[in-house]
Design an enzyme around this catalytic site. Structure first.
Site, PDB file in Angstrom:
ATOM      1  N   GLU A  19      -7.066  10.434   7.855  1.00 15.61           N
ATOM      2  CA  GLU A  19      -6.589   9.162   7.312  1.00 15.61           C
ATOM      3  C   GLU A  19      -6.081   8.237   8.407  1.00 15.61           C
ATOM      4  O   GLU A  19      -6.271   7.022   8.358  1.00 15.61           O
ATOM      5  CB  GLU A  19      -5.501   9.416   6.264  1.00 15.61           C
ATOM      6  CG  GLU A  19      -6.050  10.053   4.987  1.00 15.61           C
ATOM      7  CD  GLU A  19      -5.102   9.915   3.818  1.00 15.61           C
ATOM      8  OE1 GLU A  19      -4.399   8.904   3.735  1.00 15.61           O
ATOM      9  OE2 GLU A  19      -5.078  10.844   2.992  1.00 15.61           O
ATOM     10  N   ASN A  20      -5.439   8.801   9.407  1.00 11.51           N
ATOM     11  CA  ASN A  20      -4.931   7.954  10.492  1.00 11.51           C
ATOM     12  C   ASN A  20      -6.059   7.423  11.362  1.00 11.51           C
ATOM     13  O   ASN A  20      -6.033   6.273  11.793  1.00 11.51           O
ATOM     14  CB  ASN A  20      -3.910   8.718  11.345  1.00 11.51           C
ATOM     15  CG  ASN A  20      -2.516   8.649  10.754  1.00 11.51           C
ATOM     16  OD1 ASN A  20      -1.798   7.676  10.924  1.00 11.51           O
ATOM     17  ND2 ASN A  20      -2.137   9.681  10.017  1.00 11.51           N
TER      18      ASN A  20
ATOM     19  N   GLN B 130       0.854  -1.198   0.000  1.00  9.03           N
ATOM     20  CA  GLN B 130       0.000   0.000   0.000  1.00  9.03           C
ATOM     21  C   GLN B 130       0.887   1.244   0.000  1.00  9.03           C
ATOM     22  O   GLN B 130       1.652   1.470   0.941  1.00  9.03           O
ATOM     23  CB  GLN B 130      -0.911   0.013   1.223  1.00  9.03           C
ATOM     24  CG  GLN B 130      -1.854   1.214   1.236  1.00  9.03           C
ATOM     25  CD  GLN B 130      -2.708   1.239   2.487  1.00  9.03           C
ATOM     26  OE1 GLN B 130      -2.654   0.349   3.311  1.00  9.03           O
ATOM     27  NE2 GLN B 130      -3.510   2.291   2.620  1.00  9.03           N
TER      28      GLN B 130
ATOM     29  N   ARG C 153      -7.562   4.577   9.231  1.00  9.26           N
ATOM     30  CA  ARG C 153      -6.776   3.434   8.770  1.00  9.26           C
ATOM     31  C   ARG C 153      -5.831   2.842   9.806  1.00  9.26           C
ATOM     32  O   ARG C 153      -5.464   1.683   9.714  1.00  9.26           O
ATOM     33  CB  ARG C 153      -5.932   3.855   7.558  1.00  9.26           C
ATOM     34  CG  ARG C 153      -6.756   4.313   6.367  1.00  9.26           C
ATOM     35  CD  ARG C 153      -5.846   4.603   5.191  1.00  9.26           C
ATOM     36  NE  ARG C 153      -6.610   5.099   4.048  1.00  9.26           N
ATOM     37  CZ  ARG C 153      -6.072   5.371   2.866  1.00  9.26           C
ATOM     38  NH1 ARG C 153      -4.794   5.183   2.666  1.00  9.26           N
ATOM     39  NH2 ARG C 153      -6.825   5.813   1.886  1.00  9.26           N
TER      40      ARG C 153
ATOM     41  N   GLU D  47       3.291   6.481   8.008  1.00 11.40           N
ATOM     42  CA  GLU D  47       4.598   6.570   8.680  1.00 11.40           C
ATOM     43  C   GLU D  47       5.122   5.208   9.103  1.00 11.40           C
ATOM     44  O   GLU D  47       6.336   4.976   9.103  1.00 11.40           O
ATOM     45  CB  GLU D  47       4.527   7.510   9.889  1.00 11.40           C
ATOM     46  CG  GLU D  47       5.904   7.756  10.508  1.00 11.40           C
ATOM     47  CD  GLU D  47       5.943   8.941  11.449  1.00 11.40           C
ATOM     48  OE1 GLU D  47       6.930   9.057  12.197  1.00 11.40           O
ATOM     49  OE2 GLU D  47       4.995   9.752  11.445  1.00 11.40           O
ATOM     50  N   ARG D  48       4.238   4.257   9.476  1.00 15.28           N
ATOM     51  CA  ARG D  48       4.705   2.907   9.834  1.00 15.28           C
ATOM     52  C   ARG D  48       5.376   2.236   8.638  1.00 15.28           C
ATOM     53  O   ARG D  48       6.431   1.619   8.765  1.00 15.28           O
ATOM     54  CB  ARG D  48       3.540   2.048  10.343  1.00 15.28           C
ATOM     55  CG  ARG D  48       3.046   2.417  11.733  1.00 15.28           C
ATOM     56  CD  ARG D  48       1.922   1.490  12.188  1.00 15.28           C
ATOM     57  NE  ARG D  48       2.404   0.147  12.445  1.00 15.28           N
ATOM     58  CZ  ARG D  48       2.128  -0.910  11.693  1.00 15.28           C
ATOM     59  NH1 ARG D  48       1.381  -0.802  10.612  1.00 15.28           N
ATOM     60  NH2 ARG D  48       2.595  -2.099  12.008  1.00 15.28           N
ATOM     61  N   ARG D  49       4.745   2.354   7.457  1.00 10.14           N
ATOM     62  CA  ARG D  49       5.335   1.774   6.245  1.00 10.14           C
ATOM     63  C   ARG D  49       6.660   2.457   5.909  1.00 10.14           C
ATOM     64  O   ARG D  49       7.625   1.807   5.494  1.00 10.14           O
ATOM     65  CB  ARG D  49       4.352   1.934   5.067  1.00 10.14           C
ATOM     66  CG  ARG D  49       3.262   0.874   5.020  1.00 10.14           C
ATOM     67  CD  ARG D  49       2.104   1.301   4.138  1.00 10.14           C
ATOM     68  NE  ARG D  49       1.183   2.170   4.851  1.00 10.14           N
ATOM     69  CZ  ARG D  49       0.357   3.020   4.271  1.00 10.14           C
ATOM     70  NH1 ARG D  49       0.343   3.140   2.969  1.00 10.14           N
ATOM     71  NH2 ARG D  49      -0.453   3.753   4.995  1.00 10.14           N
TER      72      ARG D  49
END
Length: 308
Positions: free
Chosen positions: A129-130, A78, A133, A96-98
């Site tokens: 968005e956070n 993604q 998701r 940010e995790r990705r």
């Protein structure tokens, strides 16, 4: 497979376009903007800055390592979302995790959707968005909602439309911010759940909130038990400064049995090799007297008692 290769090649082509100073896109009306904005582009990791508006503040190291392992095997499935800041310079909007996991495995580029937005739009996009998701903890979600109210001036009704949540759900999250910071930290760290917090928020005094919180953690109370404890507090102690009302009976004072003293007196005397005297009252108070007759004997007793 052919489609995937074509998509990847297209991303690289767009990336080259963005690195051309003659095609520096700053707004949606610029030349070639339609080829870039909203499309997946392979961006250099070094060209991306983290988002100062990111509502997430806790990143689980173990989960991040698991994501990194998945990215190493399968790639970034993604794409992240960024906004353009300057020539070949971008800022994370979401993902940010990705992004962090990709850096862990040493990726040089990452697929990204490019958006052109000002700070206010970027903040709103990041928060919305956070919330939708990512697995933010309840306090982070509550803080995100509060920021949408304070900084974007969204009403709860508008916010409900933007994030796809019932207004009552948003209200329940926002109410958590009325809890003492110690309890908010407890929710973030997983010591108590949002359900516990929703019950405790009905206790007005912060000191009583904390007293009940300590009881919940200490006795491992369920949400239902917590609701009952709060109800008992409200019905019987609404004006009290502590959670538990004082007992109407005087507490029973501890007493010392004389046989207990005489039985243990010999043990003291034998261990110290001096005649020890113990006096005690029925209320439980007492005094131990250890005699000595010289400096040497004092030092000997000191060594026996303190070990020094």
């Amino acid at each position: 497979m052919a489609k995937a290769i074509k998509k990847q090649a297209l991303g690289r082509g767009l990336s080259a376009l963005l690195k051309d100073p003659e095609n520096d896109i700053q707004s949606a009306t610029d030349k070639n903007a339609d080829k870039v904005v909203g499309n997946i582009v392979e961006l250099d990791m070094d060209s991306i800055d983290v988002n100062p508006f990111q509502p997430r503040s806790n990143f689980n190291d173990e989960a991040l390592q698991e994501l990194a392992s998945s990215i190493k095997e399968l790639g970034v499935i993604q794409p992240i979302t960024v906004r353009k800041l300057d020539f070949n310079k971008y800022q994370l909007v979401s993902g940010e995790r990705r992004y962090r996991a990709s850096k862990l495995v040493g990726l040089e580029t990452i697929p990204a959707y490019i958006r052109i937005a000002n700070d206010q739009e970027s903040l709103e996009m990041a928060l919305v968005e956070n919330i939708q998701r990512q697995d933010l903890d309840p306090i982070e979600i509550a803080l995100s909602y509060q920021r949408l109210i304070d900084e974007i001036q969204l009403t709860q009704e508008k916010m409900s439309e933007r994030v796809g949540k019932k207004r009552s759900t948003i209200t329940n999250y926002l109410r958590l911010l009325r809890l003492d910071p110690i309890i908010q930290t407890g929710i973030r760290d997983g010591f108590v759940s949002m359900g516990h917090g929703r019950a405790l928020v009905n206790v007005e005094k912060k000191q009583d909130q904390i007293a009940l919180y300590e009881k919940i953690v200490g006795e491992n109370l369920s949400v239902r038990d917590t609701e009952k404890a709060v109800k008992d507090y409200q019905e019987g102690n609404t004006n009290a400064t502590t959670v538990e009302a004082p007992s109407s009976k005087e507490p029973k004072k501890a007493t010392i049995n004389p046989d207990f003293i005489s039985k243990n007196l010999g043990a003291f005397s034998e261990y110290l090799s001096v005649k020890v005297d113990i006096k005690a009252s029925e209320k439980g108070k007492g005094k131990i007297t250890i005699p000595f007759h010289s400096k040497e004997e004092f030092n000997r007793l000191k060594k026996l008692i303190t070990g020094e």
